[in-house]
Design a protein around this motif. Structure first.
Motif, PDB file in Angstrom:
ATOM      1  N   VAL A 165     -56.858 -25.185 -98.563  1.00 33.12           N
ATOM      2  CA  VAL A 165     -57.313 -24.132 -98.511  1.00 33.12           C
ATOM      3  C   VAL A 165     -58.004 -22.952 -99.874  1.00 33.12           C
ATOM      4  CG1 VAL A 165     -58.349 -22.368 -96.852  1.00 33.12           C
ATOM      5  CG2 VAL A 165     -56.568 -24.652 -95.525  1.00 33.12           C
ATOM      6  N   ALA A 166     -56.963 -22.581-100.293  1.00 35.90           N
ATOM      7  CA  ALA A 166     -57.365 -21.867-101.376  1.00 35.90           C
ATOM      8  C   ALA A 166     -56.182 -21.587-102.273  1.00 35.90           C
ATOM      9  CB  ALA A 166     -58.004 -19.967-100.277  1.00 35.90           C
ATOM     10  N   GLY A 167     -56.446 -21.535-103.299  1.00 34.59           N
ATOM     11  CA  GLY A 167     -55.748 -20.748-103.532  1.00 34.59           C
ATOM     12  C   GLY A 167     -54.444 -21.410-103.897  1.00 34.59           C
ATOM     13  N   ASP A 168     -53.262 -20.950-104.868  1.00 40.47           N
ATOM     14  CA  ASP A 168     -52.006 -22.658-105.648  1.00 40.47           C
ATOM     15  C   ASP A 168     -51.216 -21.554-103.837  1.00 40.47           C
ATOM     16  OD1 ASP A 168     -52.296 -23.239-107.082  1.00 40.47           O
ATOM     17  OD2 ASP A 168     -51.880 -21.482-108.735  1.00 40.47           O
ATOM     18  N   VAL A 169     -50.785 -22.764-103.468  1.00 30.18           N
ATOM     19  CA  VAL A 169     -49.316 -22.628-102.268  1.00 30.18           C
ATOM     20  C   VAL A 169     -48.559 -22.959-102.416  1.00 30.18           C
ATOM     21  CG1 VAL A 169     -49.345 -22.904 -99.904  1.00 30.18           C
ATOM     22  CG2 VAL A 169     -51.597 -22.622-100.901  1.00 30.18           C
ATOM     23  N   ASP A 170     -47.477 -22.433-102.247  1.00 29.75           N
ATOM     24  CA  ASP A 170     -45.867 -22.113-102.658  1.00 29.75           C
ATOM     25  C   ASP A 170     -45.536 -24.024-101.644  1.00 29.75           C
ATOM     26  OD1 ASP A 170     -43.449 -22.846-103.226  1.00 29.75           O
ATOM     27  OD2 ASP A 170     -42.064 -21.448-102.455  1.00 29.75           O
ATOM     28  N   PRO A 171     -45.482 -24.851-103.210  1.00 30.78           N
ATOM     29  CA  PRO A 171     -44.977 -26.289-101.879  1.00 30.78           C
ATOM     30  C   PRO A 171     -44.501 -26.675-101.234  1.00 30.78           C
ATOM     31  CG  PRO A 171     -44.704 -26.256-104.420  1.00 30.78           C
ATOM     32  CD  PRO A 171     -45.148 -25.124-104.455  1.00 30.78           C
ATOM     33  N   ALA A 172     -43.416 -26.153-100.969  1.00 31.39           N
ATOM     34  CA  ALA A 172     -42.079 -26.095-100.010  1.00 31.39           C
ATOM     35  C   ALA A 172     -41.952 -25.548 -98.567  1.00 31.39           C
ATOM     36  CB  ALA A 172     -41.006 -24.682-100.956  1.00 31.39           C
ATOM     37  N   LEU A 173     -43.902 -25.178 -98.608  1.00 29.35           N
ATOM     38  CA  LEU A 173     -44.349 -24.418 -97.620  1.00 29.35           C
ATOM     39  C   LEU A 173     -45.019 -25.927 -97.094  1.00 29.35           C
ATOM     40  CD1 LEU A 173     -46.412 -20.843 -98.820  1.00 29.35           C
ATOM     41  CD2 LEU A 173     -44.022 -21.474 -97.198  1.00 29.35           C
ATOM     42  N   PHE A 174     -45.189 -26.775 -97.366  1.00 27.51           N
ATOM     43  CA  PHE A 174     -46.002 -27.708 -96.904  1.00 27.51           C
ATOM     44  C   PHE A 174     -47.471 -27.331 -95.835  1.00 27.51           C
ATOM     45  CE2 PHE A 174     -41.075 -28.359 -97.271  1.00 27.51           C
ATOM     46  CZ  PHE A 174     -41.854 -29.566 -98.025  1.00 27.51           C
ATOM     47  N   ALA A 175     -48.231 -26.814 -96.978  1.00 28.59           N
ATOM     48  CA  ALA A 175     -49.644 -26.037 -96.732  1.00 28.59           C
ATOM     49  C   ALA A 175     -50.576 -27.527 -96.589  1.00 28.59           C
ATOM     50  CB  ALA A 175     -50.137 -25.284 -96.959  1.00 28.59           C
ATOM     51  N   HIS A 176     -50.486 -28.213 -97.983  1.00 28.65           N
ATOM     52  CA  HIS A 176     -50.658 -29.424 -97.108  1.00 28.65           C
ATOM     53  C   HIS A 176     -50.257 -30.116 -98.328  1.00 28.65           C
ATOM     54  CE1 HIS A 176     -51.060 -28.532-102.596  1.00 28.65           C
ATOM     55  NE2 HIS A 176     -51.291 -27.384-101.926  1.00 28.65           N
ATOM     56  N   MET A 177     -50.607 -31.187 -98.374  1.00 30.84           N
ATOM     57  CA  MET A 177     -49.845 -32.620 -98.791  1.00 30.84           C
ATOM     58  C   MET A 177     -50.292 -32.593-100.500  1.00 30.84           C
ATOM     59  SD  MET A 177     -48.124 -35.515 -98.444  1.00 30.84           S
ATOM     60  CE  MET A 177     -48.080 -36.615 -96.630  1.00 30.84           C
ATOM     61  N   THR A 178     -48.647 -33.003-101.045  1.00 28.93           N
ATOM     62  CA  THR A 178     -48.606 -32.856-102.479  1.00 28.93           C
ATOM     63  C   THR A 178     -49.182 -34.217-103.222  1.00 28.93           C
ATOM     64  OG1 THR A 178     -46.050 -32.095-101.914  1.00 28.93           O
ATOM     65  CG2 THR A 178     -47.040 -33.358-104.232  1.00 28.93           C
ATOM     66  N   VAL A 179     -50.061 -34.205-103.577  1.00 32.95           N
ATOM     67  CA  VAL A 179     -50.160 -35.307-104.608  1.00 32.95           C
ATOM     68  C   VAL A 179     -48.970 -35.780-105.549  1.00 32.95           C
ATOM     69  CG1 VAL A 179     -51.806 -36.605-106.942  1.00 32.95           C
ATOM     70  CG2 VAL A 179     -52.682 -34.396-105.156  1.00 32.95           C
ATOM     71  N   LYS A 180     -49.051 -37.187-105.447  1.00 29.05           N
ATOM     72  CA  LYS A 180     -47.432 -38.255-105.974  1.00 29.05           C
ATOM     73  C   LYS A 180     -48.052 -38.954-106.909  1.00 29.05           C
ATOM     74  CE  LYS A 180     -45.955 -39.153-101.761  1.00 29.05           C
ATOM     75  NZ  LYS A 180     -46.922 -38.763-101.259  1.00 29.05           N
ATOM     76  N   VAL A 181     -47.459 -39.699-107.938  1.00 27.71           N
ATOM     77  CA  VAL A 181     -48.221 -40.396-109.430  1.00 27.71           C
ATOM     78  C   VAL A 181     -47.832 -41.842-108.453  1.00 27.71           C
ATOM     79  CG1 VAL A 181     -47.255 -40.861-111.238  1.00 27.71           C
ATOM     80  CG2 VAL A 181     -47.697 -38.484-111.031  1.00 27.71           C
ATOM     81  N   LEU A 182     -48.303 -42.787-108.504  1.00 27.28           N
ATOM     82  CA  LEU A 182     -47.775 -43.921-108.059  1.00 27.28           C
ATOM     83  C   LEU A 182     -46.634 -44.734-108.646  1.00 27.28           C
ATOM     84  CD1 LEU A 182     -50.980 -46.266-106.964  1.00 27.28           C
ATOM     85  CD2 LEU A 182     -50.320 -44.717-105.686  1.00 27.28           C
ATOM     86  N   THR A 183     -45.477 -45.227-108.210  1.00 31.86           N
ATOM     87  CA  THR A 183     -44.791 -45.716-108.860  1.00 31.86           C
ATOM     88  C   THR A 183     -45.102 -46.922-109.021  1.00 31.86           C
ATOM     89  OG1 THR A 183     -44.387 -47.291-107.079  1.00 31.86           O
ATOM     90  CG2 THR A 183     -43.384 -44.851-106.242  1.00 31.86           C
ATOM     91  N   PRO A 184     -44.457 -47.372-110.259  1.00 36.61           N
ATOM     92  CA  PRO A 184     -45.180 -48.936-111.415  1.00 36.61           C
ATOM     93  C   PRO A 184     -45.457 -49.685-110.031  1.00 36.61           C
ATOM     94  CG  PRO A 184     -42.537 -47.846-112.854  1.00 36.61           C
ATOM     95  CD  PRO A 184     -43.219 -46.551-111.816  1.00 36.61           C
ATOM     96  N   GLU A 185     -44.250 -50.207-109.369  1.00 33.05           N
ATOM     97  CA  GLU A 185     -44.184 -51.155-108.203  1.00 33.05           C
ATOM     98  C   GLU A 185     -45.497 -50.856-107.180  1.00 33.05           C
ATOM     99  OE1 GLU A 185     -39.958 -50.798-109.330  1.00 33.05           O
ATOM    100  OE2 GLU A 185     -41.493 -49.100-108.891  1.00 33.05           O
TER     101      GLU A 185
END
Length: 531
Positions: free
Chosen positions: A371-391
């Motif tokens: 929603v706004a600014g940097d949020v501690d990822p441990a709060l799970f306020a938004h979905m984390t962006v993940k890199v696709l695995t090679p598979e």
């Protein structure tokens, strides 16, 4: 040590209480706030609400606003990648976007859990963790283990039973794919290191040579556990390959195992923070260990898997790092971890049930845009962006572009290691493979990987792919939309559609213009990321 022992004892009592209530039946949970600690198995929607209320309580306390729910396109792509390991086909995207049913998200979760791709995806993940990438294993066939994992995940075999069968496996690899684990980890210390990390969630290997420097684990704890595996005798994989026979293992050995490090301590087998079982020298040790490990009373086992599955879907565990659970590494949401652990046990270690609860939650279905600014990822306020695995990347590219051809033909009776090395998927995965235990949110690829993706023959001969994706559409706007649906699992924005339509008209050669657009889409960061 005393403080940690008290914590473990409380956890063990809580988990044991769940086991007593397995036959309770019914949830007795109100439609609003979920009552915690009942011990009875909750249905998936109620389990999802339990997750949401625990996450929201922390957000409220921290005065952080959660991101809104992801739109249907973002949700569907994320779900396919997380459960099936591949982006959704364009037709499935259109069908889902056009569906107005209020339960369509729950239905597609169930559909993917019932698909064979679910087991294949988890098999990709777990074989990589169970089978170390070392030169000693270069002639070891991984396929029997992959097939064993895939079948068990798709059958939804209870996790405790599946792990027990893995750790007590005997026989030859062609008859029992699970023995591949011991062939890849041929000594007691190597087995103990992986078992501790994956099934207990702890870095016990740090106590192999001396007492752990940061936790209460002792060297005697390490070797007490490792010595449950000293009688396992795996065949020499390289010798078996030369002889053309299937390697296997047995547990009839006696005395000190060969190839153990100098730090090895000849101690009686002993459960971690538990008793020293009475074992007969002429009988296998592993069944006793597996029974202890997978017991509902074990305070480590269910908790470790819950944390690992949370990590799978959110890019980080409730305890992070995911396999370093100890008294100094406090969970971000202790009550949630405790409740999910109890629910996992109450469900009979039903992995699909746990996944349904997670994926039906609003926490999982939130947008990846904060929603706004940097949020501690441990709060799970938004979905984390993940890199696709090679598979994930290979399978998604193959779905868009069609199958890749082997680099060179291999005879049907060629060495299995050569066949595996020449498999296009295996080659791709090996080239794009990052560090072991890499953070899924960190992009590890470099210039070689980017160049390979941009210049691969598969990505530069796109006529067949464009024709298949376009499905006979002639209008530039319609073709461009199909290209977006097939690659990014969404329709183009108005600005994107206008700009690319103008590009097609300016080029004159519409076919080449479509090639350029498809090439740009599969090389975009949006395609390479799971958001």
């Amino acid at each position: 040590m005393k403080r940690y022992t008290r914590v473990l004892r409380r956890q063990a009592l809580a988990v044991a209480a769940v086991a007593v209530l397995l036959a309770g039946g019914g949830t007795a949970v109100a439609a609003g706030r979920v009552a915690k600690g009942s011990g009875a198995k909750l249905d998936a929607p109620t389990l999802a609400r339990l997750i949401d209320q625990e996450i929201q309580a922390k957000l409220t306390a921290e005065k952080v606003t959660a991101a809104p729910l992801a739109d249907d396109a973002e949700f569907l792509r994320r779900l396919y990648l997380d459960i099936a390991g591949v982006i959704p086909p364009a037709d499935k995207v259109v069908e889902f976007l056009n569906d107005t049913s209020p339960d369509k998200r729950a239905r597609v979760i169930d559909e993917l859990l019932a698909s064979p791709q679910y087991g294949r995806h988890l098999a990709d993940i777990w074989q990589a963790m169970l089978l170390p990438r070392t030169s000693d294993n270069r002639r070891l066939q991984h396929e029997p283990m992959i097939k064993w994992l895939e079948q068990n995940f798709n059958e939804n075999k209870p996790w405790n039973q599946m792990v027990s069968e893995l750790l007590t496996a005997t026989g030859t690899q062609d008859k029992n794919g699970a023995v591949t684990f011991f062939l890849a980890n041929p000594t007691a210390d190597k087995v103990n290191d992986i078992v501790s990390r994956l099934f207990l969630g702890i870095q016990l290997q740090c106590a192999q040579c001396h007492n752990h420097p940061f936790t209460s684990w002792k060297q005697t704890d390490y070797w007490g556990m490792a010595n449950f595996f000293v009688k396992v005798r795996p065949d020499n994989v390289n010798r078996a390959a030369k002889q053309g026979v299937s390697p296997g293992i047995n547990e009839s050995g006696t005395g000190r195992q060969r190839m153990l490090p100098e730090s090895a301590m000849n101690l009686p087998p002993k459960f971690l923070l538990g008793e020293q079982p009475k074992l007969k020298a002429n009988e296998p040790y592993r069944p006793a260990f597996a029974a202890w490990l997978t017991s509902p009373d074990n305070p480590f086992f269910a908790r470790a898997m819950v944390n690992r599955m949370w990590h799978h879907f959110f890019g980080r565990g409730l305890v992070n790092p995911v396999d370093d659970m100890h008294e100094g590494n406090i969970p971000s949401h202790p009550e949630l971890l405790q409740e999910l652990t109890a629910q996992f046990v109450a469900s009979g270690f039903d992995l699909k049930h746990l996944i349904r609860g997670i994926c039906n939650s609003q926490t999982y279905q939130r947008s990846s845009k904060p929603v706004a600014g940097d949020v501690d990822p441990a709060l799970f306020a938004h979905m984390t962006v993940k890199v696709l695995t090679p598979e994930q990347l290979y399978d998604s590219l193959e779905q868009v572009l069609g199958p890749a051809r082997p680099a060179r033909p291999v005879l049907r009776n060629a060495n299995p290691a050569l066949q595996r090395a020449n498999n296009p998927r295996n080659q791709f995965v090996a080239f794009f493979q990052g560090d072991e235990n890499a953070d899924p949110t960190e992009y590890q690829d470099g210039i070689p990987q980017a160049l390979r993706l941009m210049n691969a023959p598969q990505a530069n001969n796109l006529t067949a792919a464009v024709n298949r994706i376009a499905k006979g559409e002639q209008a530039p706007a319609a073709v461009i939309e199909r290209l977006y649906l097939a690659t990014l699992s969404r329709r183009p924005s108005t600005a994107e559609a206008e700009r690319l339509t103008a590009y097609v008209q300016k080029q004159g050669d519409a076919r080449q213009a479509y090639h350029d657009i498809l090439w740009a889409l599969i090389n975009s960061s949006e395609f390479r990321l799971n958001h």
